[in-house]
Design an enzyme around this catalytic site. Sequence first.
Site, PDB file in Angstrom:
ATOM      1  N   TYR A 145       0.851  -1.201   0.000  1.00  0.00           N
ATOM      2  CA  TYR A 145       0.000   0.000   0.000  1.00  0.00           C
ATOM      3  C   TYR A 145       0.880   1.243   0.000  1.00  0.00           C
ATOM      4  O   TYR A 145       1.659   1.454   0.933  1.00  0.00           O
ATOM      5  CB  TYR A 145      -0.858  -0.059   1.273  1.00  0.00           C
ATOM      6  CG  TYR A 145      -2.069   0.837   1.334  1.00  0.00           C
ATOM      7  CD1 TYR A 145      -2.180   1.980   0.567  1.00  0.00           C
ATOM      8  CD2 TYR A 145      -3.107   0.544   2.205  1.00  0.00           C
ATOM      9  CE1 TYR A 145      -3.300   2.777   0.648  1.00  0.00           C
ATOM     10  CE2 TYR A 145      -4.228   1.337   2.299  1.00  0.00           C
ATOM     11  CZ  TYR A 145      -4.315   2.461   1.534  1.00  0.00           C
ATOM     12  OH  TYR A 145      -5.427   3.244   1.643  1.00  0.00           O
TER      13      TYR A 145
ATOM     14  N   LYS B 280      -1.534  -1.137  -3.892  1.00  0.00           N
ATOM     15  CA  LYS B 280      -2.605  -0.146  -3.912  1.00  0.00           C
ATOM     16  C   LYS B 280      -1.919   1.196  -3.911  1.00  0.00           C
ATOM     17  O   LYS B 280      -1.153   1.513  -2.996  1.00  0.00           O
ATOM     18  CB  LYS B 280      -3.473  -0.324  -2.666  1.00  0.00           C
ATOM     19  CG  LYS B 280      -4.529   0.719  -2.523  1.00  0.00           C
ATOM     20  CD  LYS B 280      -5.606   0.204  -1.604  1.00  0.00           C
ATOM     21  CE  LYS B 280      -6.213   1.288  -0.752  1.00  0.00           C
ATOM     22  NZ  LYS B 280      -6.511   2.535  -1.417  1.00  0.00           N
TER      23      LYS B 280
HETATM   24  C1  HMN Z   1      -8.700   2.791   2.343  1.00  0.00           C
HETATM   25  O1  HMN Z   1      -7.613   2.373   2.749  1.00  0.00           O
HETATM   26  O2  HMN Z   1      -9.731   2.683   2.972  1.00  0.00           O
HETATM   27  C2  HMN Z   1      -8.858   3.552   1.072  1.00  0.00           C
HETATM   28  O3  HMN Z   1      -8.927   2.798  -0.028  1.00  0.00           O
HETATM   29  C3  HMN Z   1      -8.162   4.795   0.969  1.00  0.00           C
HETATM   30  C4  HMN Z   1      -8.567   5.516  -0.300  1.00  0.00           C
HETATM   31  O4  HMN Z   1      -7.489   5.528  -1.175  1.00  0.00           O
HETATM   32  C5  HMN Z   1      -9.053   6.898   0.048  1.00  0.00           C
HETATM   33  N1  HMN Z   1      -8.037   7.630   0.729  1.00  0.00           N
HETATM   34  C6  HMN Z   1      -8.215   8.038   1.990  1.00  0.00           C
HETATM   35  O5  HMN Z   1      -9.251   7.905   2.615  1.00  0.00           O
HETATM   36  C7  HMN Z   1      -7.033   8.731   2.618  1.00  0.00           C
HETATM   37  C8  HMN Z   1      -9.546   7.617  -1.181  1.00  0.00           C
HETATM   38  O6  HMN Z   1     -10.623   6.882  -1.662  1.00  0.00           O
HETATM   39  C9  HMN Z   1      -9.984   9.032  -0.822  1.00  0.00           C
HETATM   40  O7  HMN Z   1     -10.956   8.990   0.212  1.00  0.00           O
HETATM   41  C10 HMN Z   1     -10.609   9.761  -2.011  1.00  0.00           C
HETATM   42  O8  HMN Z   1      -9.756   9.722  -3.110  1.00  0.00           O
HETATM   43  C11 HMN Z   1     -10.957  11.200  -1.640  1.00  0.00           C
HETATM   44  O9  HMN Z   1      -9.787  11.972  -1.520  1.00  0.00           O
END
Ligand code: HMN
Length: 292
Positions: free
Chosen positions: A135, A161
């Site tokens: 990740y 990821k």
């Molecule tokens: C997770 O680990 O739950 C996610 O997949 C993280 C995901 O990459 C999200 N990042 C964070 O929450 C920091 C994104 O989906 C993010 O919420 C979105 O791009 C809005 O900025």
Amino acid sequence: IQDFKGVVPALLTVFDKDENIDEMGMRQLVSFLLDKGVNGLYLTGSTGEGFTMSSIERMRVVEIVMDEVAGRVPVVVHVGAIGTKLSIELAQHAERAGADGISSVPPFYWRFNEDQIVKYYEDIANATSLPMIVYNVPLVGLLGMNAIKRLAQIENVKGIKYTALSLYEITQIKDEIGEDFLVYSGADEMAMAGLLAGADGIVGSFYNVMPELFINIYNAVQNKELDEAKRLQKEAVEIIMYALSYPSFYALMKVMLKWMGINAGYCRRPFENVTPENEAIYKEGFKVLKEK
Ligand code: HMN
């Protein structure tokens, strides 16, 4: 794990008002997302508030979801914890529960060097036979290309990821490590760009609340309908940016699901829940966006 492609919500965890896991709510959310056609689920990550839960609670979420999914889509469990031993326990549990893969953020809080980070992944990856998705996330400090290449050498490490904004590296990873090394783009705002850079799938928070829109983006990219993909991505970005203006956007997503008839409950402290006043403001705001 090669089936773990396409649109994958980083599943929200449903808590009741008293911060307990809400099993019925979890099941309802999972079945809503599967009915919409998502291609997999990613559990107990950042979006799933994994770090606010005890190991026992994380295991319970995994068991509930595995039971509800019943083999319909692949499930990857985020097992990152603040110690290798804890992560291994979660990983071994995920394997017993029937998960299709595991994933972890790099060890955090203390600043570990590259060797220690590689060893962390090696120890967890060797503790089960499951594929491991490493990740890359700016919140914890990014892995450099060199570290990613070293991690890819570990036997069970099958993908990454990629939540960093430097999407050109997705293309580099595919070129330099190999086409089979799976890459998931993690920034929902750039889902289309991530897919165009070569990602196999998209894993993110907003696919909990707008699965169809992103399935359409994914399909448009697959079919090389790029104007359509761009139009849909622009629509998604407007909604995402508005939602991110709320300081606790996981809580706001839970409220958005409530508007759609899904009881996604509340967030755990220190995340703040949405007050009735803010709920009314955002409901109106989203309506205005929709009418635009
Ligand atoms: C997770 O680990 O739950 C996610 O997949 C993280 C995901 O990459 C999200 N990042 C964070 O929450 C920091 C994104 O989906 C993010 O919420 C979105 O791009 C809005 O900025």
